[in-house]
Motif scaffolding. Structure first.
Motif, PDB file in Angstrom:
ATOM      1  N   GLU A  85      -6.412 -14.368 -40.948  1.00 30.85           N
ATOM      2  CA  GLU A  85      -7.196 -14.193 -39.729  1.00 30.85           C
ATOM      3  C   GLU A  85      -6.748 -15.171 -38.645  1.00 30.85           C
ATOM      4  O   GLU A  85      -6.724 -14.826 -37.467  1.00 30.85           O
ATOM      5  CB  GLU A  85      -8.685 -14.349 -40.022  1.00 30.85           C
ATOM      6  N   VAL A  86      -6.377 -16.381 -39.039  1.00 31.95           N
ATOM      7  CA  VAL A  86      -5.859 -17.354 -38.076  1.00 31.95           C
ATOM      8  C   VAL A  86      -4.546 -16.845 -37.482  1.00 31.95           C
ATOM      9  O   VAL A  86      -4.320 -16.920 -36.273  1.00 31.95           O
ATOM     10  CB  VAL A  86      -5.670 -18.739 -38.747  1.00 31.95           C
ATOM     11  N   LEU A  87      -3.669 -16.312 -38.343  1.00 28.35           N
ATOM     12  CA  LEU A  87      -2.397 -15.760 -37.860  1.00 28.35           C
ATOM     13  C   LEU A  87      -2.622 -14.600 -36.893  1.00 28.35           C
ATOM     14  O   LEU A  87      -1.984 -14.511 -35.843  1.00 28.35           O
ATOM     15  CB  LEU A  87      -1.547 -15.278 -39.038  1.00 28.35           C
ATOM     16  N   VAL A  88      -3.525 -13.704 -37.248  1.00 34.68           N
ATOM     17  CA  VAL A  88      -3.808 -12.547 -36.394  1.00 34.68           C
ATOM     18  C   VAL A  88      -4.408 -13.005 -35.065  1.00 34.68           C
ATOM     19  O   VAL A  88      -4.075 -12.466 -34.006  1.00 34.68           O
ATOM     20  CB  VAL A  88      -4.722 -11.538 -37.120  1.00 34.68           C
ATOM     21  N   GLY A  89      -5.265 -14.009 -35.106  1.00 33.39           N
ATOM     22  CA  GLY A  89      -5.825 -14.557 -33.869  1.00 33.39           C
ATOM     23  C   GLY A  89      -4.744 -15.157 -32.979  1.00 33.39           C
ATOM     24  O   GLY A  89      -4.742 -14.955 -31.760  1.00 33.39           O
ATOM     25  N   SER A  90      -3.819 -15.865 -33.588  1.00 32.06           N
ATOM     26  CA  SER A  90      -2.705 -16.448 -32.840  1.00 32.06           C
ATOM     27  C   SER A  90      -1.833 -15.358 -32.239  1.00 32.06           C
ATOM     28  O   SER A  90      -1.433 -15.434 -31.072  1.00 32.06           O
ATOM     29  CB  SER A  90      -1.881 -17.336 -33.778  1.00 32.06           C
ATOM     30  N   LEU A  91      -1.550 -14.325 -33.022  1.00 32.91           N
ATOM     31  CA  LEU A  91      -0.756 -13.206 -32.524  1.00 32.91           C
ATOM     32  C   LEU A  91      -1.471 -12.519 -31.360  1.00 32.91           C
ATOM     33  O   LEU A  91      -0.854 -12.184 -30.350  1.00 32.91           O
ATOM     34  CB  LEU A  91      -0.476 -12.218 -33.652  1.00 32.91           C
ATOM     35  N   THR A  92      -2.761 -12.339 -31.486  1.00 37.08           N
ATOM     36  CA  THR A  92      -3.543 -11.705 -30.424  1.00 37.08           C
ATOM     37  C   THR A  92      -3.443 -12.505 -29.129  1.00 37.08           C
ATOM     38  O   THR A  92      -3.250 -11.941 -28.050  1.00 37.08           O
ATOM     39  CB  THR A  92      -5.017 -11.558 -30.854  1.00 37.08           C
ATOM     40  N   ARG A  93      -3.566 -13.818 -29.228  1.00 37.18           N
ATOM     41  CA  ARG A  93      -3.471 -14.664 -28.023  1.00 37.18           C
ATOM     42  C   ARG A  93      -2.086 -14.564 -27.381  1.00 37.18           C
ATOM     43  O   ARG A  93      -1.955 -14.495 -26.161  1.00 37.18           O
ATOM     44  CB  ARG A  93      -3.821 -16.113 -28.351  1.00 37.18           C
ATOM     45  N   LEU A  94      -1.043 -14.528 -28.204  1.00 37.97           N
ATOM     46  CA  LEU A  94       0.319 -14.378 -27.676  1.00 37.97           C
ATOM     47  C   LEU A  94       0.475 -13.041 -26.961  1.00 37.97           C
ATOM     48  O   LEU A  94       1.038 -12.963 -25.863  1.00 37.97           O
ATOM     49  CB  LEU A  94       1.355 -14.491 -28.803  1.00 37.97           C
ATOM     50  N   LEU A  95      -0.022 -11.982 -27.585  1.00 37.41           N
ATOM     51  CA  LEU A  95       0.095 -10.653 -26.984  1.00 37.41           C
ATOM     52  C   LEU A  95      -0.719 -10.544 -25.695  1.00 37.41           C
ATOM     53  O   LEU A  95      -0.281  -9.923 -24.725  1.00 37.41           O
ATOM     54  CB  LEU A  95      -0.330  -9.581 -27.987  1.00 37.41           C
ATOM     55  N   LEU A  96      -1.883 -11.161 -25.678  1.00 29.75           N
ATOM     56  CA  LEU A  96      -2.696 -11.156 -24.457  1.00 29.75           C
ATOM     57  C   LEU A  96      -1.989 -11.920 -23.339  1.00 29.75           C
ATOM     58  O   LEU A  96      -2.047 -11.519 -22.175  1.00 29.75           O
ATOM     59  CB  LEU A  96      -4.078 -11.747 -24.718  1.00 29.75           C
ATOM     60  N   ALA A  97      -1.323 -13.021 -23.682  1.00 23.04           N
ATOM     61  CA  ALA A  97      -0.584 -13.791 -22.678  1.00 23.04           C
ATOM     62  C   ALA A  97       0.572 -12.967 -22.109  1.00 23.04           C
ATOM     63  O   ALA A  97       0.892 -13.069 -20.919  1.00 23.04           O
ATOM     64  CB  ALA A  97      -0.058 -15.093 -23.283  1.00 23.04           C
ATOM     65  N   LEU A  98       1.190 -12.144 -22.948  1.00 22.82           N
ATOM     66  CA  LEU A  98       2.286 -11.289 -22.483  1.00 22.82           C
ATOM     67  C   LEU A  98       1.775 -10.093 -21.693  1.00 22.82           C
ATOM     68  O   LEU A  98       2.465  -9.581 -20.823  1.00 22.82           O
ATOM     69  CB  LEU A  98       3.117 -10.800 -23.676  1.00 22.82           C
ATOM     70  N   GLY A  99       0.590  -9.645 -22.011  1.00 17.94           N
ATOM     71  CA  GLY A  99       0.022  -8.464 -21.363  1.00 17.94           C
ATOM     72  C   GLY A  99       0.110  -7.270 -22.288  1.00 17.94           C
ATOM     73  O   GLY A  99       1.118  -7.053 -22.945  1.00 17.94           O
ATOM     74  N   LEU A 100      -0.957  -6.506 -22.322  1.00 19.90           N
ATOM     75  CA  LEU A 100      -1.022  -5.381 -23.255  1.00 19.90           C
ATOM     76  C   LEU A 100      -0.591  -4.063 -22.623  1.00 19.90           C
ATOM     77  O   LEU A 100      -0.378  -3.088 -23.331  1.00 19.90           O
ATOM     78  CB  LEU A 100      -2.449  -5.249 -23.801  1.00 19.90           C
ATOM     79  N   LYS A 101      -0.445  -4.041 -21.313  1.00 18.67           N
ATOM     80  CA  LYS A 101      -0.064  -2.794 -20.642  1.00 18.67           C
ATOM     81  C   LYS A 101       1.446  -2.707 -20.520  1.00 18.67           C
ATOM     82  O   LYS A 101       2.131  -3.704 -20.344  1.00 18.67           O
ATOM     83  CB  LYS A 101      -0.699  -2.717 -19.263  1.00 18.67           C
ATOM     84  N   ARG A 102       1.938  -1.487 -20.592  1.00 15.38           N
ATOM     85  CA  ARG A 102       3.370  -1.240 -20.430  1.00 15.38           C
ATOM     86  C   ARG A 102       3.749  -1.446 -18.970  1.00 15.38           C
ATOM     87  O   ARG A 102       3.117  -0.931 -18.066  1.00 15.38           O
ATOM     88  CB  ARG A 102       3.704   0.181 -20.863  1.00 15.38           C
ATOM     89  N   ALA A 103       4.806  -2.217 -18.763  1.00 17.82           N
ATOM     90  CA  ALA A 103       5.311  -2.438 -17.406  1.00 17.82           C
ATOM     91  C   ALA A 103       6.302  -1.340 -17.055  1.00 17.82           C
ATOM     92  O   ALA A 103       6.994  -0.813 -17.922  1.00 17.82           O
ATOM     93  CB  ALA A 103       6.003  -3.800 -17.326  1.00 17.82           C
ATOM     94  N   ASP A 104       6.330  -1.001 -15.782  1.00 20.25           N
ATOM     95  CA  ASP A 104       7.300  -0.019 -15.318  1.00 20.25           C
ATOM     96  C   ASP A 104       8.679  -0.657 -15.313  1.00 20.25           C
ATOM     97  O   ASP A 104       8.848  -1.807 -14.884  1.00 20.25           O
ATOM     98  CB  ASP A 104       6.956   0.454 -13.906  1.00 20.25           C
TER      99      ASP A 104
END
Length: 121
Positions: A85-104
Motif C-alpha cells: 500500500e505504501v508503494l502504491v501510494g508513492s506510485l499514485t503521487r508520482l503519477l499525479l505529479a506527472l498528470g493523469l490526462k493524455r497530452a496532445d
C-alpha cells in the motif's frame, strides 16, 4: 514472477531484455507517450521513478496473491500488504505529479510540413 527477478537484481541495473526490464520499459514508454513524448528533465526523472515503483508494486502484488492468507493468526494483515500500500501510494503521487490526462502530441503546421518536403526531409 517478477519477485524472483527483484531478489537478484538492483533496480538501477536491470537488463532491458529481462522480464523486469521489459516491464519498466513499457511503463516508461507508456508514460512518455501519455505526456506527448517531449518531456522536461524533471518529468523524465519522475517517469523513471514511477516505472521502478510500478515494478516493485507489481512484484509485491504478485507475491501477495500467492499467499495462502493475507491475515496472521492474531487477525492482523501481513506486513507485506501494508508495504504494498505504501508503494502504491508513492506510485499514485508520482503519477499525479506527472498528470493523469493524455497530452496532445505536437503537430507540425502545414507550412512547415511542405517546406520540409520541398527540402527532401
Amino acid at each position: 514472477m517478477l519477485t524472483r527477478v527483484l531478489r537478484t537484481v538492483k533496480l538501477d541495473t536491470i537488463d532491458g531484455r529481462s522480464e523486469a526490464g521489459v516491464f519498466v520499459r513499457r511503463v516508461r514508454e507508456g508514460l512518455l507517450d501519455q505526456l506527448g513524448g517531449d518531456v522536461t528533465p524533471a518529468q523524465r526523472l519522475l517517469i523513471e521513478e514511477a516505472a521502478k515503483t510500478a515494478l516493485s508494486a507489481q512484484a509485491v502484488g504478485d507475491y501477495i496473491m500467492r499467499q495462502q492468507s493475507l491475515v496472521r493468526a492474531d487477525a492482523s494483515l501481513l506486513p507485506v500488504v501494508l508495504q504494498r500500500e505504501v508503494l502504491v501510494g508513492s506510485l499514485t503521487r508520482l503519477l499525479l505529479a506527472l498528470g493523469l490526462k493524455r497530452a496532445d502530441k505536437p503537430v507540425e503546421n502545414l507550412a512547415t510540413f511542405l517546406a520540409a518536403r520541398r527540402q527532401g526531409g
